[in-house]
Motif scaffolding. Structure first.
Motif, PDB file in Angstrom:
ATOM      1  N   ALA A 210       0.822  -1.217   0.000  1.00 18.08           N
ATOM      2  CA  ALA A 210       0.000   0.000   0.000  1.00 18.08           C
ATOM      3  C   ALA A 210       0.851   1.260   0.000  1.00 18.08           C
ATOM      4  CB  ALA A 210      -0.923   0.001   1.205  1.00 18.08           C
ATOM      5  N   GLY A 211       2.173   1.098  -0.074  1.00 12.49           N
ATOM      6  CA  GLY A 211       3.065   2.244  -0.157  1.00 12.49           C
ATOM      7  C   GLY A 211       3.575   2.766   1.165  1.00 12.49           C
ATOM      8  N   SER A 212       3.432   1.988   2.228  1.00 13.97           N
ATOM      9  CA  SER A 212       3.892   2.427   3.548  1.00 13.97           C
ATOM     10  C   SER A 212       5.122   1.628   3.988  1.00 13.97           C
ATOM     11  CB  SER A 212       2.777   2.241   4.585  1.00 13.97           C
ATOM     12  OG  SER A 212       1.654   3.013   4.253  1.00 13.97           O
ATOM     13  N   VAL A 213       5.905   2.235   4.866  1.00 14.61           N
ATOM     14  CA  VAL A 213       7.059   1.557   5.456  1.00 14.61           C
ATOM     15  C   VAL A 213       6.690   1.193   6.893  1.00 14.61           C
ATOM     16  CG1 VAL A 213       9.471   1.736   6.145  1.00 14.61           C
ATOM     17  CG2 VAL A 213       8.685   2.832   4.036  1.00 14.61           C
ATOM     18  N   PRO A 214       6.587  -0.101   7.227  1.00 19.74           N
ATOM     19  CA  PRO A 214       6.208  -0.491   8.594  1.00 19.74           C
ATOM     20  C   PRO A 214       7.227   0.020   9.615  1.00 19.74           C
ATOM     21  CG  PRO A 214       6.077  -2.364   7.080  1.00 19.74           C
ATOM     22  CD  PRO A 214       6.784  -1.265   6.342  1.00 19.74           C
ATOM     23  N   SER A 215       6.752   0.763  10.599  1.00 13.95           N
ATOM     24  CA  SER A 215       7.643   1.284  11.648  1.00 13.95           C
ATOM     25  C   SER A 215       6.871   1.332  12.959  1.00 13.95           C
ATOM     26  CB  SER A 215       8.174   2.670  11.281  1.00 13.95           C
ATOM     27  OG  SER A 215       7.091   3.543  10.981  1.00 13.95           O
ATOM     28  N   PRO A 216       6.647   0.170  13.581  1.00 10.72           N
ATOM     29  CA  PRO A 216       5.832   0.113  14.800  1.00 10.72           C
ATOM     30  C   PRO A 216       6.470   0.876  15.957  1.00 10.72           C
ATOM     31  CG  PRO A 216       6.924  -1.990  14.405  1.00 10.72           C
ATOM     32  CD  PRO A 216       7.140  -1.159  13.179  1.00 10.72           C
ATOM     33  N   THR A 217       5.624   1.414  16.808  1.00 10.71           N
ATOM     34  CA  THR A 217       6.096   2.108  18.003  1.00 10.71           C
ATOM     35  C   THR A 217       6.356   1.133  19.153  1.00 10.71           C
ATOM     36  OG1 THR A 217       3.797   2.502  18.646  1.00 10.71           O
ATOM     37  CG2 THR A 217       4.899   4.231  17.404  1.00 10.71           C
ATOM     38  N   LEU A 218       5.846  -0.086  19.009  1.00  8.11           N
ATOM     39  CA  LEU A 218       6.058  -1.116  20.022  1.00  8.11           C
ATOM     40  C   LEU A 218       5.983  -2.477  19.345  1.00  8.11           C
ATOM     41  CD1 LEU A 218       4.631  -1.325  23.599  1.00  8.11           C
ATOM     42  CD2 LEU A 218       4.266  -3.254  22.065  1.00  8.11           C
ATOM     43  N   GLU A 219       6.882  -3.385  19.724  1.00  8.67           N
ATOM     44  CA  GLU A 219       6.878  -4.750  19.206  1.00  8.67           C
ATOM     45  C   GLU A 219       6.888  -5.728  20.372  1.00  8.67           C
ATOM     46  OE1 GLU A 219       9.414  -4.470  15.042  1.00  8.67           O
ATOM     47  OE2 GLU A 219      10.494  -4.837  16.914  1.00  8.67           O
ATOM     48  N   SER A 220       6.231  -6.871  20.187  1.00  5.98           N
ATOM     49  CA  SER A 220       6.269  -7.938  21.186  1.00  5.98           C
ATOM     50  C   SER A 220       5.998  -9.260  20.479  1.00  5.98           C
ATOM     51  CB  SER A 220       5.212  -7.707  22.271  1.00  5.98           C
ATOM     52  OG  SER A 220       5.181  -8.816  23.179  1.00  5.98           O
ATOM     53  N   ASN A 221       6.489 -10.353  21.076  1.00  3.42           N
ATOM     54  CA  ASN A 221       6.163 -11.678  20.538  1.00  3.42           C
ATOM     55  C   ASN A 221       4.910 -12.246  21.207  1.00  3.42           C
ATOM     56  OD1 ASN A 221       7.141 -12.288  23.065  1.00  3.42           O
ATOM     57  ND2 ASN A 221       8.633 -13.804  22.375  1.00  3.42           N
ATOM     58  N   SER A 222       4.224 -11.434  21.978  1.00  6.31           N
ATOM     59  CA  SER A 222       3.024 -11.857  22.692  1.00  6.31           C
ATOM     60  C   SER A 222       1.829 -11.022  22.267  1.00  6.31           C
ATOM     61  CB  SER A 222       3.225 -11.729  24.204  1.00  6.31           C
ATOM     62  OG  SER A 222       1.989 -11.848  24.891  1.00  6.31           O
ATOM     63  N   MET A 223       0.759 -11.679  21.801  1.00  4.97           N
ATOM     64  CA  MET A 223      -0.460 -10.962  21.475  1.00  4.97           C
ATOM     65  C   MET A 223      -1.093 -10.367  22.731  1.00  4.97           C
ATOM     66  SD  MET A 223      -0.758 -11.067  18.195  1.00  4.97           S
ATOM     67  CE  MET A 223      -2.337 -10.232  18.142  1.00  4.97           C
ATOM     68  N   ILE A 224      -0.890 -11.008  23.878  1.00  2.00           N
ATOM     69  CA  ILE A 224      -1.458 -10.488  25.126  1.00  2.00           C
ATOM     70  C   ILE A 224      -0.839  -9.131  25.461  1.00  2.00           C
ATOM     71  CG2 ILE A 224      -1.735 -10.893  27.592  1.00  2.00           C
ATOM     72  CD1 ILE A 224      -3.449 -12.660  25.790  1.00  2.00           C
ATOM     73  N   VAL A 225       0.463  -8.991  25.233  1.00  2.00           N
ATOM     74  CA  VAL A 225       1.120  -7.705  25.484  1.00  2.00           C
ATOM     75  C   VAL A 225       0.545  -6.631  24.559  1.00  2.00           C
ATOM     76  CG1 VAL A 225       3.300  -6.452  25.297  1.00  2.00           C
ATOM     77  CG2 VAL A 225       3.250  -8.706  26.366  1.00  2.00           C
ATOM     78  N   LEU A 226       0.389  -6.965  23.282  1.00  2.00           N
ATOM     79  CA  LEU A 226      -0.177  -5.997  22.343  1.00  2.00           C
ATOM     80  C   LEU A 226      -1.607  -5.635  22.747  1.00  2.00           C
ATOM     81  CD1 LEU A 226       1.017  -7.344  18.857  1.00  2.00           C
ATOM     82  CD2 LEU A 226       2.196  -5.816  20.445  1.00  2.00           C
ATOM     83  N   PHE A 227      -2.384  -6.647  23.078  1.00  2.00           N
ATOM     84  CA  PHE A 227      -3.784  -6.414  23.413  1.00  2.00           C
ATOM     85  C   PHE A 227      -3.907  -5.580  24.691  1.00  2.00           C
ATOM     86  CE2 PHE A 227      -8.123  -7.628  24.699  1.00  2.00           C
ATOM     87  CZ  PHE A 227      -8.773  -7.355  23.512  1.00  2.00           C
ATOM     88  N   ALA A 228      -3.031  -5.819  25.657  1.00  2.90           N
ATOM     89  CA  ALA A 228      -3.056  -5.040  26.892  1.00  2.90           C
ATOM     90  C   ALA A 228      -2.801  -3.558  26.615  1.00  2.90           C
ATOM     91  CB  ALA A 228      -2.026  -5.578  27.876  1.00  2.90           C
ATOM     92  N   HIS A 229      -1.906  -3.283  25.675  1.00  2.40           N
ATOM     93  CA  HIS A 229      -1.647  -1.892  25.312  1.00  2.40           C
ATOM     94  C   HIS A 229      -2.844  -1.287  24.575  1.00  2.40           C
ATOM     95  CE1 HIS A 229       2.526  -2.781  26.363  1.00  2.40           C
ATOM     96  NE2 HIS A 229       2.756  -1.476  26.313  1.00  2.40           N
ATOM     97  N   VAL A 230      -3.426  -2.039  23.664  1.00  3.69           N
ATOM     98  CA  VAL A 230      -4.579  -1.541  22.918  1.00  3.69           C
ATOM     99  C   VAL A 230      -5.734  -1.231  23.859  1.00  3.69           C
ATOM    100  CG1 VAL A 230      -6.355  -2.208  21.253  1.00  3.69           C
ATOM    101  CG2 VAL A 230      -3.952  -2.636  20.739  1.00  3.69           C
ATOM    102  N   ARG A 231      -5.927  -2.068  24.879  1.00  5.07           N
ATOM    103  CA  ARG A 231      -7.047  -1.895  25.811  1.00  5.07           C
ATOM    104  C   ARG A 231      -6.954  -0.589  26.614  1.00  5.07           C
ATOM    105  NH1 ARG A 231     -10.539  -6.025  27.292  1.00  5.07           N
ATOM    106  NH2 ARG A 231     -10.723  -5.071  29.351  1.00  5.07           N
ATOM    107  N   THR A 232      -5.764  -0.004  26.687  1.00  6.40           N
ATOM    108  CA  THR A 232      -5.639   1.275  27.389  1.00  6.40           C
ATOM    109  C   THR A 232      -6.314   2.408  26.618  1.00  6.40           C
ATOM    110  OG1 THR A 232      -3.547   1.934  26.333  1.00  6.40           O
ATOM    111  CG2 THR A 232      -3.418   0.530  28.309  1.00  6.40           C
ATOM    112  N   GLY A 233      -6.570   2.171  25.323  1.00  6.08           N
ATOM    113  CA  GLY A 233      -7.133   3.217  24.485  1.00  6.08           C
ATOM    114  C   GLY A 233      -6.112   4.211  23.978  1.00  6.08           C
ATOM    115  N   GLN A 234      -4.835   3.976  24.295  1.00  2.00           N
ATOM    116  CA  GLN A 234      -3.767   4.897  23.897  1.00  2.00           C
ATOM    117  C   GLN A 234      -2.883   4.332  22.787  1.00  2.00           C
ATOM    118  OE1 GLN A 234      -3.827   7.987  25.409  1.00  2.00           O
ATOM    119  NE2 GLN A 234      -5.694   7.098  26.293  1.00  2.00           N
ATOM    120  N   TRP A 235      -3.170   3.114  22.348  1.00  3.29           N
ATOM    121  CA  TRP A 235      -2.352   2.453  21.332  1.00  3.29           C
ATOM    122  C   TRP A 235      -3.259   1.884  20.248  1.00  3.29           C
ATOM    123  CZ3 TRP A 235       3.080   2.007  22.173  1.00  3.29           C
ATOM    124  CH2 TRP A 235       3.509   2.388  23.444  1.00  3.29           C
TER     125      TRP A 235
END
Length: 301
Positions: A210-235
């Motif tokens: 789609a023409g974008s360069v992936p540059s995540p602000t946070l990486e983890s090998n755990s979906m639980i870690v990602l989901f916990a951040h998303v649940r804060t409403g700030q990620w």
């Protein structure tokens, strides 16, 4: 002879004489003597030795392939005889990619209702690790992608298609949209899985297309870690729709379908391609075939 071949498989897994011996429940001299006995009977050197394990010889690699077949057949024989005597019982070890972990109960719960004498171990692993564990007889089955990267010699049962959602707060960028494109998602700071995960490689490929360069602000090998951040409403993150549904979203997080394209990849059960299958594996494959039609498709909107 079978127990000596188990020594060979353990050495292939551990790549270390001491750890291989410990995994087999024997002393290191016993393991070394067993390996030398195989070499003596075959008349070839199987292991490159030094002060530490240095790998297998070409002959050793070929014998290792035969060892996997013979050990698997031996285990299947004992398991089948035991099942004839007392019904299906034993232990099933399954490795699943992180995005598929919440879907594992769809398979294990009805299976255990049918066969209460069967216990499970569930491991979280990358797709590459799932296939490696299968090949080396360390697990009985895996849950992984079926249509994105090579699988090798396995039997597969497709279970469901993985569609993708942008998870973000309603007041964040794109948070008020009913659907978004991959090009738009590429402009949002994301938290994503680490690059060793196939899900991350899929998302990176879609973003680049789609023409974008992936540059995540946070990486983890755990979906639980990602989901916990998303649940804060700030990620924000990109996650499979079924994963988001299974984990449950709070009111302050939206799950928005990503289109253009509406990408999808098939998740399914993989087991060693071997006949006959062990009774436990055959029953698991049958159960996967039963539940697959009952898993609803995602509504991409």
């Amino acid at each position: 002879m079978i127990n000596k071949l188990e020594f060979l498989l353990a050495l292939s897994r551990e790549r270390h004489f001491g750890r291989a011996a410990e995994a087999c429940g024997v002393t290191q001299p016993t393991l070394s003597a067993g390996l030398k006995q195989i070499e003596g009977e075959l008349g070839v050197l199987l292991v490159q030795r030094g002060s530490r394990f240095q790998g297998f010889t070409p002959e050793g690699e070929r014998v290792l392939e035969w060892a996997r077949r013979l050990v698997a057949d031996s285990r299947a024989m004992f398991q089948e005889v035991a099942a004839m005597k007392q019904g299906l019982a034993g232990h099933i070890k399954i490795a699943a990619i992180p995005t598929a972990l919440p879907m594992v109960p769809l398979l294990t719960t009805p299976f255990r209702a049918l066969y209460p004498k069967v216990n499970f171990t569930i491991l979280s692993r990358t797709s590459v690790e799932v296939l490696g564990l299968l090949e080396n007889l360390e697990i009985d089955a895996g849950l992984t992608y079926l249509d994105n990267e090579p699988l090798g010699r396995v039997t597969t049962v497709p279970l469901y298609d993985e569609h993708y959602r942008l998870l973000t707060a309603p007041n964040a960028a794109l948070g008020d949209r009913e659907r978004v494109t991959w090009a738009e998602v590429g402009q949002v700071p994301l938290c994503l899985l680490t690059p060793d995960m196939q899900n991350r490689r899929i998302i990176d490929r879609l973003l680049r297309a789609a023409g974008s360069v992936p540059s995540p602000t946070l990486e983890s090998n755990s979906m639980i870690v990602l989901f916990a951040h998303v649940r804060t409403g700030q990620w924000a993150s990109v996650m499979p729709a079924k994963l988001a549904d299974a984990l449950g979203l709070p009111d302050h997080v939206r799950s928005i379908p990503i289109i253009s394209p509406d990408a999808a990849h098939t998740i399914g059960l993989v087991v060693p391609h071997r006949e006959p299958m062990t009774p436990l594996t055959a029953a698991l494959v049958h159960q996967a075939q039963v539940i697959a039609p009952t898993i609803p498709d995602d509504d991409v909107g």
